[in-house]
Write an enzyme that holds these catalytic residues in place. Structure first.
Site, PDB file in Angstrom:
ATOM      1  CG  LEU A 166      12.785   0.334   5.382  1.00 32.28           C
ATOM      2  CD1 LEU A 166      13.883  -0.519   4.756  1.00 32.28           C
ATOM      3  CD2 LEU A 166      13.385   1.501   6.145  1.00 32.28           C
ATOM      4  N   GLY A 178       9.074  -8.507   7.248  1.00 34.61           N
ATOM      5  CA  GLY A 178       9.123  -7.615   6.092  1.00 34.61           C
ATOM      6  C   GLY A 178      10.055  -6.462   6.366  1.00 34.61           C
ATOM      7  CG  ASP A 179       9.042  -2.654   4.737  1.00 35.80           C
ATOM      8  OD1 ASP A 179       8.057  -3.387   4.986  1.00 35.80           O
ATOM      9  OD2 ASP A 179       8.934  -1.547   4.182  1.00 35.80           O
ATOM     10  CD  GLU A 180       4.765  -4.049   8.962  1.00 36.49           C
ATOM     11  OE1 GLU A 180       4.622  -4.959   9.807  1.00 36.49           O
ATOM     12  OE2 GLU A 180       3.833  -3.569   8.320  1.00 36.49           O
TER      13      GLU A 180
END
Length: 366
Positions: free
Chosen positions: A228, A269-271
């Site tokens: 993101l 995380g955001d992955e």
């Protein structure tokens, strides 16, 4: 445990029962009656030896049948239980005081059947034992004057199997709960706690399955790696709780554009990583990536708070044969590099690479 395993285990248990009958219980009784036949030449001992010869013939026939016809045969098992308890009854009836050695054999038979084959078989055996003892107390001129013995034996042959049955049920219930817990923990170990998506380990397991399928079908795989743009700002300004809500919303929106056979995983995380089965050079992968990108860009609000997030997507398309040679780690790493290339292009972009074990052909898609 599958049906083949159950059948094999049942045969092993029945053979063990045959061995105990043929090599332990009956030889002990033969020695007992033979001793008294030699010592006292008693009629009871002679009768006991004759009965044991008949029963030994049955024991050998049953053993041979179990070996020749393996598997679960309820009628054979029921016949063995009936014959065992009937043998005890006849022995106690005909050999009178010498039959006292058999008084605990009924209970041993019942417990053995329960431990080997289950509670219902123990119940059958215990019922036959109690019935035989009651009949014995009525018809035997030796045992009927000893009602306290018969009452005690009937109580032993009903109370102890009932107690053991409760232990067996508790053991099986505990084992079932433990298996369910182990299965639950195994599934949890392969899931991301926040989003409920498969984690890295689960994705690589699915990659092996998808790779084998693609290799057999002559098709290809596509790996989409995205994160993101703007996620750090959401965390910093709105807090981690809002960031977690954004991650869950991202997972929901990305999952909504996928097919049932596709796999969406969170890498931390955001992955996020998507594994697709494709039959072209990457056109479907590009379409899926574009839908994910547009879906995330339209989030707009989290818990009433405005957010401005987009997705940068890196894609790798590889044939099933090449996927096996390159390996999941390398392919996912290549998709990760493409994602960072998309960020360098100004974010909210898609970079697609066709990967082979010999060359890499890169093509950028706006």
């Amino acid at each position: 445990m599958n049906k083949v395993d159950d059948s094999s285990q049942s045969v092993d248990l029945e053979l063990a029962q045959c061995h105990i009958r043929v090599f332990v219980a009956l030889p002990i009784l033969i020695v007992w009656y033979l001793f008294w036949y030699v010592q006292a030449r008693s009629t009871e001992a002679n009768t006991g030896l004759a009965c044991l010869c008949v029963f030994y013939a049955f024991a050998l026939a049953h053993w041979a049948h179990v070996k020749r016809y393996p598997g679960i045969h309820p009628r054979r098992r029921a016949l063995a239980i009936v014959m065992d308890q009937l043998g005890c009854f006849i022995g106690m009836l005909l050999t009178r005081k010498l039959g006292a050695i058999i008084v605990f054999l009924n209970l041993w038979i019942s417990l053995g059947n329960g431990i080997r084959f289950g509670v219902k078989w123990m119940a059958l055996s215990a019922t036959l034992a109690a019935t035989g003892l009651i009949v014995l107390g009525v018809v035997s001129d030796y045992w009927s004057p000893r009602p306290i013995w018969i009452i005690s034996l009937v109580l032993l042959n009903t109370a102890i199997p009932a107690y053991v049955a409760s232990l067996i049920r508790g053991f099986h219930d505990g084992r079932a709960r433990l298996a369910q817990y182990a299965d639950h923990m195994e599934k949890m170990a392969l899931k991301d706690a926040l989003t409920g998506l498969p984690n890295r380990s689960a994705l690589f397991d699915e990659f092996e399955k998808a790779g084998s399928y693609a290799r057999r079908m002559g098709s290809a795989l596509a790996v989409l790696y995205f994160d993101l743009d703007g996620f750090k700002q959401v965390n910093d300004t709105l807090g981690h709780a809002q960031g977690d809500m954004l991650l869950r919303e991202t997972a929901n929106r990305a999952h909504a554009v996928l097919r049932g056979e596709d796999v969406l995983a969170r890498f931390g995380g955001d992955e996020f990583v998507v594994l697709l089965r494709v039959h072209d050079s990457g056109e479907r992968a590009r379409r899926v990536a574009e839908r994910i990108r547009q879906s995330i860009a339209s989030i707009g609000y989290i818990d009433g708070n405005p957010v401005d997030v987009t997705a940068s997507v890196g894609i790798v398309v590889v044939s099933g044969a090449d996927a096996a040679r390159i390996g999941a780690e390398q392919i996912v790493h290549a998709a990760d590099l493409n994602m960072y290339a998309a960020k360098k292009d100004g974010k909210n972009q898609i970079v697609l690479t066709t990967l082979s074990s010999e060359i890499r052909l890169a093509a950028r898609v706006a």
